[in-house]
Design a protein around this motif. Structure first.
Motif, PDB file in Angstrom:
ATOM      1  N   ARG A  66     -60.181  19.837   5.079  1.00 55.55           N
ATOM      2  CA  ARG A  66     -58.996  20.032   4.372  1.00 55.55           C
ATOM      3  C   ARG A  66     -59.148  20.980   2.912  1.00 55.55           C
ATOM      4  NH1 ARG A  66     -57.966  15.472   0.533  1.00 55.55           N
ATOM      5  NH2 ARG A  66     -56.294  16.659  -0.319  1.00 55.55           N
ATOM      6  N   TYR A  67     -60.228  21.158   2.490  1.00 59.58           N
ATOM      7  CA  TYR A  67     -60.610  21.865   1.361  1.00 59.58           C
ATOM      8  C   TYR A  67     -60.705  23.275   1.608  1.00 59.58           C
ATOM      9  CZ  TYR A  67     -61.275  17.057  -0.406  1.00 59.58           C
ATOM     10  OH  TYR A  67     -60.968  15.699  -0.594  1.00 59.58           O
ATOM     11  N   GLU A  68     -60.487  23.768   2.578  1.00 59.05           N
ATOM     12  CA  GLU A  68     -60.751  24.971   2.900  1.00 59.05           C
ATOM     13  C   GLU A  68     -60.233  26.170   1.778  1.00 59.05           C
ATOM     14  OE1 GLU A  68     -62.348  28.215   5.348  1.00 59.05           O
ATOM     15  OE2 GLU A  68     -61.942  26.263   6.163  1.00 59.05           O
ATOM     16  N   ASN A  69     -60.925  26.956   1.062  1.00 63.71           N
ATOM     17  CA  ASN A  69     -60.496  27.863   0.160  1.00 63.71           C
ATOM     18  C   ASN A  69     -59.804  27.214  -1.113  1.00 63.71           C
ATOM     19  OD1 ASN A  69     -61.093  30.043   1.815  1.00 63.71           O
ATOM     20  ND2 ASN A  69     -59.287  29.923   2.992  1.00 63.71           N
ATOM     21  N   LYS A  70     -60.141  26.249  -1.425  1.00 64.67           N
ATOM     22  CA  LYS A  70     -59.484  25.430  -2.538  1.00 64.67           C
ATOM     23  C   LYS A  70     -60.548  25.455  -3.600  1.00 64.67           C
ATOM     24  CE  LYS A  70     -56.136  22.430  -0.300  1.00 64.67           C
ATOM     25  NZ  LYS A  70     -55.743  20.991  -0.278  1.00 64.67           N
ATOM     26  N   THR A  71     -60.157  25.147  -4.849  1.00 68.28           N
ATOM     27  CA  THR A  71     -60.959  25.093  -6.074  1.00 68.28           C
ATOM     28  C   THR A  71     -61.147  23.538  -6.568  1.00 68.28           C
ATOM     29  OG1 THR A  71     -60.756  27.340  -6.879  1.00 68.28           O
ATOM     30  CG2 THR A  71     -61.472  25.676  -8.445  1.00 68.28           C
ATOM     31  N   ILE A  72     -62.113  23.057  -6.465  1.00 72.74           N
ATOM     32  CA  ILE A  72     -62.176  21.258  -6.408  1.00 72.74           C
ATOM     33  C   ILE A  72     -63.129  21.131  -7.725  1.00 72.74           C
ATOM     34  CG2 ILE A  72     -62.713  19.355  -5.423  1.00 72.74           C
ATOM     35  CD1 ILE A  72     -60.721  20.831  -3.997  1.00 72.74           C
ATOM     36  N   LEU A  73     -62.468  20.199  -8.477  1.00 68.80           N
ATOM     37  CA  LEU A  73     -63.363  19.635  -9.472  1.00 68.80           C
ATOM     38  C   LEU A  73     -63.837  18.254  -9.229  1.00 68.80           C
ATOM     39  CD1 LEU A  73     -64.442  19.542 -12.415  1.00 68.80           C
ATOM     40  CD2 LEU A  73     -62.236  18.709 -13.208  1.00 68.80           C
ATOM     41  N   VAL A  74     -65.208  17.979  -9.260  1.00 72.69           N
ATOM     42  CA  VAL A  74     -65.583  16.587  -8.899  1.00 72.69           C
ATOM     43  C   VAL A  74     -66.015  16.215 -10.217  1.00 72.69           C
ATOM     44  CG1 VAL A  74     -67.549  15.333  -7.788  1.00 72.69           C
ATOM     45  CG2 VAL A  74     -66.693  17.539  -6.668  1.00 72.69           C
ATOM     46  N   LEU A 133     -62.544  12.137  -8.142  1.00 72.59           N
ATOM     47  CA  LEU A 133     -62.949  11.043  -9.214  1.00 72.59           C
ATOM     48  C   LEU A 133     -64.200  10.269  -8.700  1.00 72.59           C
ATOM     49  CD1 LEU A 133     -59.623   9.984 -10.842  1.00 72.59           C
ATOM     50  CD2 LEU A 133     -61.251  11.845 -11.802  1.00 72.59           C
ATOM     51  N   ALA A 134     -65.429  10.949  -8.874  1.00 72.05           N
ATOM     52  CA  ALA A 134     -66.594   9.969  -8.373  1.00 72.05           C
ATOM     53  C   ALA A 134     -67.280   9.398  -9.635  1.00 72.05           C
ATOM     54  CB  ALA A 134     -67.521  11.049  -8.006  1.00 72.05           C
TER      55      ALA A 134
END
Length: 557
Positions: free
Chosen positions: A294-302, A388-389
């Motif tokens: 579901r994270y295809e082509n997204k910008t993710i902040l961990v 949020l890890a």
């Protein structure tokens, strides 16, 4: 080596162990190992014989404790809020109920009816809660994702009696471990569908059952558990809830470290937690992560730098457009923590700690156009989702001796609660030392092993002698293995019972090779293996021996 040779070697090792205990007895007050003490008693004396024991938690630790106690003829009841055994290795596609923003109060008490036993039937939407969320809140689906693999080799992630196949990989998937734990439960007649052949005895296991309260009854000196069991009634689309109490002579707490998700106290986070993009929240805790597609082509902040942060980043990197990680600086990383830092994919863009989340134009258009402000003054834009890890808190508020930081206080190194050793905690790594600790619980409560008087135990605890700090984290080594082996064998020589063997040398060799290849080259060196004898009396600093990794559990994932 013949069976006779092995027996002679074991007897020789046990004799040496008893001699080492006797020698230590002349040097330190700890060693004479006596047991709930009365004035002038040589050891702790219990109020009455221990015959019934409750075990709270059916993960690798609780299952071993229950199995060993049953083997020693105690009447045992094993409770777990999940519908099946496995503890934190019980994978399901179900995700937990959304975490609260901010964290739920540590001492928040559950609802318990005034009169017990009691039964209630919940309807859909009652109190504004769906039946699905009510069910998930009760059993709390575990924070595992589909592609999670263990960060320890199979030889130190294995329960007794059900060995892995000889051709198994040394890095196991969570599905392999789940099957392994369930096999152990079935082997010992502790699985969800198992039943006791003796109909006169109550069943050992009670799944989908939460402990809402634990209290000591002064008149009987027994522990009373207030229990709540939920059952989904599909034919009427309701949930049946039963509350009742049961009394026990002793209790083992094996609930594990990952109890409630923790969200960081960052300005603006509570407002950001309300934002959705369609039906999906844009900010959420890593407990809900399951699959990367579901994270295809997204910008993710961990947010975070521990195990879950780095492993989730690795999982989503092949799909996401960009993966950023907000990491706090830490000058003295344990090698196990350093491993997590090094496990981030090479494409990760590291950014500093978050200072605050900016203002929001709306709650229903996602966060891509909003700003995240970092402590160095820079600003992030264009983030699609924030994971949020940020770890977990120990919120077992039904327990009598938990401190404000969620850790239990006043534990003897064996796991017994010093003010009342009829309460015990599984405070070692279950895969490796769990079998020794479970045997210790059984021996102490059946009278074939003794603890020191309470006053002596408390003095040793206060002075940090033979006291391994932390319920689930670090600060133990091969010294703890040796301590258990020497003590258990000495008590068996004096009071009866079988001997235990040290951890197999061949497993040590596999671990050494694994740590060199999978963790950090040079982590194991000659110095690591020459410092065991003095470790218990030392501060845990440069002595960070290889065996710390066996018991190290990162409570921030």
């Amino acid at each position: 080596m013949s069976s006779l040779d092995r027996m002679l070697n074991l007897l020789f090792a046990s004799a040496l162990a008893s001699l080492s205990v006797a020698a230590a007895a002349q040097q330190a007050p700890f060693s004479a190992h006596s047991t709930f003490s009365e004035a002038g008693s040589e050891w702790t004396v219990f109020h009455h014989p221990i015959k019934t024991v409750a075990v709270i938690g059916a993960g690798p630790a609780g299952l071993q404790a229950a199995a060993k106690l049953v083997e020693h003829n105690f009447t045992v009841r094993l409770f777990d809020r999940a519908p099946s055994p496995g503890g934190n290795w019980f994978y399901t596609d179900e995700t937990p109920v959304r975490e609260p923003y901010p964290d739920r109060p540590f001492d928040e008490a559950p609802h318990i009816p005034e009169s017990l036993p009691s039964t209630y039937y919940y309807e859909e939407g009652e109190e504004g809660i769906t039946l699905e969320d009510r069910w998930k809140e009760h059993w709390q689906p575990r924070p595992l994702w589909d592609n999670l693999h263990t960060n320890s080799p199979a030889v130190i992630t294995e329960l007794p009696d059900v060995p892995y196949s000889t051709d198994r990989p040394w890095v196991l998937s969570n599905h392999d471990i789940q099957r392994h734990v369930r096999a152990y439960a079935s082997f010992h007649n502790l699985n969800a569908n198992d039943y006791q052949t003796d109909s006169r005895r109550a069943p050992v296991t009670s799944y989908s059952t939460r402990v809402d309260r634990l209290e000591k009854i002064e008149s009987t000196q027994k522990w009373r558990l207030t229990l709540r069991k939920l059952e989904r009634l599909q034919e009427t689309n309701r949930i049946k809830a039963d509350w009742w109490t049961e009394d026990f002579d002793a209790v083992v707490v094996a609930t594990g470290p990952y109890v409630s998700p923790h969200v960081a106290n960052i300005k603006g986070l509570v407002e950001w937690s309300k934002v959705k993009d369609g039906e999906q929240y844009s900010v959420y805790h890593s407990q809900s992560y399951r699959r990367p597609q579901r994270y295809e082509n997204k910008t993710i902040l961990v947010v975070g730098a521990s195990v879950s942060a780095s492993e989730i980043a690795r999982d989503i990197a092949p799909y996401a457009q960009d993966v950023l990680a907000s990491v706090r600086p830490h000058p003295n990383l344990h090698p196990f923590q350093l491993r997590s830092r090094l496990r981030f994919p090479d494409t990760t863009k590291f950014v500093p700690e978050i200072d605050h989340f900016g203002s929001l134009p709306a709650y229903n258009k996602g966060i891509k156009d909003a700003t995240i402000h970092l402590v160095n003054g820079s600003v992030l834009r264009g983030i699609d989702e924030v994971i949020l890890a940020t770890g977990y808190i120990h919120s077992n508020n039904f327990l009598p001796n938990f401190t404000s930081d969620g850790q239990p206080a006043n534990l003897h190194w064996t796991g017994h609660y010093i003010p009342d050793p009829t309460l015990a905690y599984t405070n070692v790594r279950p895969w490796t030392i769990g079998k020794y600790q479970s045997y210790a619980f059984a021996k102490v409560w059946e009278g074939t092993a003794h603890l020191p008087p309470q006053k002596q135990m408390q003095e040793d605890y206060d002075n940090a002698k033979y006291h391994f700090r932390g319920l689930f984290a670090s600060a133990a080594s091969e010294a703890l293995f040796r301590q258990y082996v020497a003590w258990l064998n000495n008590e068996s020589l004096i009071n009866g019972g079988r001997f235990v063997e040290p951890w197999p040398v061949e497993k040590r060799e596999v671990f050494v090779y694994y740590s060199e290849v999978e963790w950090i080259k040079g982590y194991v060196n000659l110095g690591n293996f020459t410092d065991f004898e003095t470790l218990p009396a030392r501060e845990w600093d440069s002595a960070r021996v290889a065996w710390d990794a066996i018991v190290y559990e990162d409570t921030e994932w």
